[in-house]
Design a protein around this motif. Sequence first.
Motif, PDB file in Angstrom:
ATOM      1  N   THR A 132      35.284  -7.444 -47.385  1.00 11.27           N
ATOM      2  CA  THR A 132      35.493  -6.027 -47.647  1.00 11.27           C
ATOM      3  C   THR A 132      35.122  -5.706 -49.091  1.00 11.27           C
ATOM      4  OG1 THR A 132      37.771  -6.387 -48.383  1.00 11.27           O
ATOM      5  CG2 THR A 132      37.412  -6.012 -46.012  1.00 11.27           C
ATOM      6  N   PRO A 133      34.932  -4.427 -49.423  1.00 11.18           N
ATOM      7  CA  PRO A 133      34.677  -4.065 -50.818  1.00 11.18           C
ATOM      8  C   PRO A 133      35.766  -4.583 -51.754  1.00 11.18           C
ATOM      9  CG  PRO A 133      34.163  -2.219 -49.401  1.00 11.18           C
ATOM     10  CD  PRO A 133      34.806  -3.258 -48.526  1.00 11.18           C
ATOM     11  N   ARG A 134      37.008  -4.511 -51.300  1.00  9.49           N
ATOM     12  CA  ARG A 134      38.109  -5.002 -52.137  1.00  9.49           C
ATOM     13  C   ARG A 134      37.992  -6.502 -52.367  1.00  9.49           C
ATOM     14  NH1 ARG A 134      44.635  -4.254 -51.010  1.00  9.49           N
ATOM     15  NH2 ARG A 134      45.340  -5.463 -52.819  1.00  9.49           N
ATOM     16  N   SER A 147      33.722   4.299 -62.570  1.00 12.29           N
ATOM     17  CA  SER A 147      32.529   5.058 -62.217  1.00 12.29           C
ATOM     18  C   SER A 147      31.300   4.160 -62.168  1.00 12.29           C
ATOM     19  CB  SER A 147      32.304   6.182 -63.236  1.00 12.29           C
ATOM     20  OG  SER A 147      31.100   6.864 -62.969  1.00 12.29           O
ATOM     21  N   ASN A 148      31.139   3.310 -63.187  1.00 14.01           N
ATOM     22  CA  ASN A 148      30.001   2.396 -63.211  1.00 14.01           C
ATOM     23  C   ASN A 148      30.080   1.377 -62.087  1.00 14.01           C
ATOM     24  OD1 ASN A 148      28.803   3.603 -65.406  1.00 14.01           O
ATOM     25  ND2 ASN A 148      29.664   2.182 -66.905  1.00 14.01           N
ATOM     26  N   LEU A 149      31.289   0.908 -61.816  1.00 14.62           N
ATOM     27  CA  LEU A 149      31.469  -0.077 -60.758  1.00 14.62           C
ATOM     28  C   LEU A 149      31.138   0.524 -59.394  1.00 14.62           C
ATOM     29  CD1 LEU A 149      32.323  -2.937 -60.023  1.00 14.62           C
ATOM     30  CD2 LEU A 149      34.688  -2.133 -59.889  1.00 14.62           C
ATOM     31  N   ASP A 150      31.613   1.750 -59.142  1.00 19.55           N
ATOM     32  CA  ASP A 150      31.314   2.417 -57.870  1.00 19.55           C
ATOM     33  C   ASP A 150      29.812   2.653 -57.714  1.00 19.55           C
ATOM     34  OD1 ASP A 150      33.945   2.514 -57.066  1.00 19.55           O
ATOM     35  OD2 ASP A 150      34.295   4.532 -57.838  1.00 19.55           O
ATOM     36  N   GLU A 155      24.678   1.248 -55.206  1.00 19.45           N
ATOM     37  CA  GLU A 155      23.253   1.020 -55.436  1.00 19.45           C
ATOM     38  C   GLU A 155      22.820  -0.349 -54.930  1.00 19.45           C
ATOM     39  OE1 GLU A 155      20.293   0.502 -59.290  1.00 19.45           O
ATOM     40  OE2 GLU A 155      21.984   1.908 -59.419  1.00 19.45           O
ATOM     41  N   VAL A 156      23.581  -1.369 -55.255  1.00 22.58           N
ATOM     42  CA  VAL A 156      23.214  -2.739 -54.865  1.00 22.58           C
ATOM     43  C   VAL A 156      23.370  -2.933 -53.365  1.00 22.58           C
ATOM     44  CG1 VAL A 156      23.878  -5.170 -55.065  1.00 22.58           C
ATOM     45  CG2 VAL A 156      23.731  -3.743 -57.112  1.00 22.58           C
ATOM     46  N   SER A 157      24.486  -2.449 -52.810  1.00 20.26           N
ATOM     47  CA  SER A 157      24.780  -2.700 -51.397  1.00 20.26           C
ATOM     48  C   SER A 157      23.829  -1.963 -50.465  1.00 20.26           C
ATOM     49  CB  SER A 157      26.220  -2.305 -51.078  1.00 20.26           C
ATOM     50  OG  SER A 157      26.575  -2.690 -49.774  1.00 20.26           O
TER      51      SER A 157
END
Length: 244
Positions: A132-134, A147-150, A155-157
Amino acid sequence: AGDPAKHDEAVKYLERKGTIITILCIDAPLSDGAMLDAMTIAVETKSCVLQELMARSLYSTGIATGSGTDQVAIMCRKGDDPLESIGRDSGLAEAIAKCVWIGLYETLDRQTAMNHVTQLDCLVSLSRVGITPRGMREELRFDSTMSNLDSAEKEVSSDPRNASVFYAMLAVHDRTETGLVEPSEGLSFVKRMCKKLLLDGMDLNPVMRLRLERTEDIPTHLRLVLAIMVQQRATELGGYDYVQ
């Protein structure tokens, strides 16, 4: 098909959303055997659509072929000279398959936003092996704004190239699960491919390199690889340099 059975016939259940109900209306008289042929063609087509979309099973790590409550209804005309069978190479068989294929693709897109675009995503592909994302974010070891992490994660996924590689690596995992590929050989191959196709050029620190070397199964390795990629991109967007 083949997933563990969870339904107890002795207990009454409320029907949950997600059941695929197919209704075929055929403008011709059909025998019982022909109706069975029509039903079989519809079920086969449904399974093909789910496999094409790589829809995950809710009860195993495999690809879904349908749900346990799926149903097919056949309506046809009455007549004295019914069609006795529907061959797979007949025009009627092709028409049934096309109708179910088109209808199910549209239904899945409308109900669950499942289509070729939304499915081409690293986290979507990894969800069927319990990632999962978590869980992926728990692998991260650096400071970054949310914000940068989201932004980095999205973008990568959702990058088509990245997603294609992850799907390919999960195909190797599937073969190890069915015994067609030795687990150690499959893991070794996945590690080599991830290093070459996804991590090439990254100046990873010794700890990250050691963690990658010591992963013991393919899903864990892919989770770590995705976390590193997200971490790298978040750093480029304004986080701290995790490599140092």
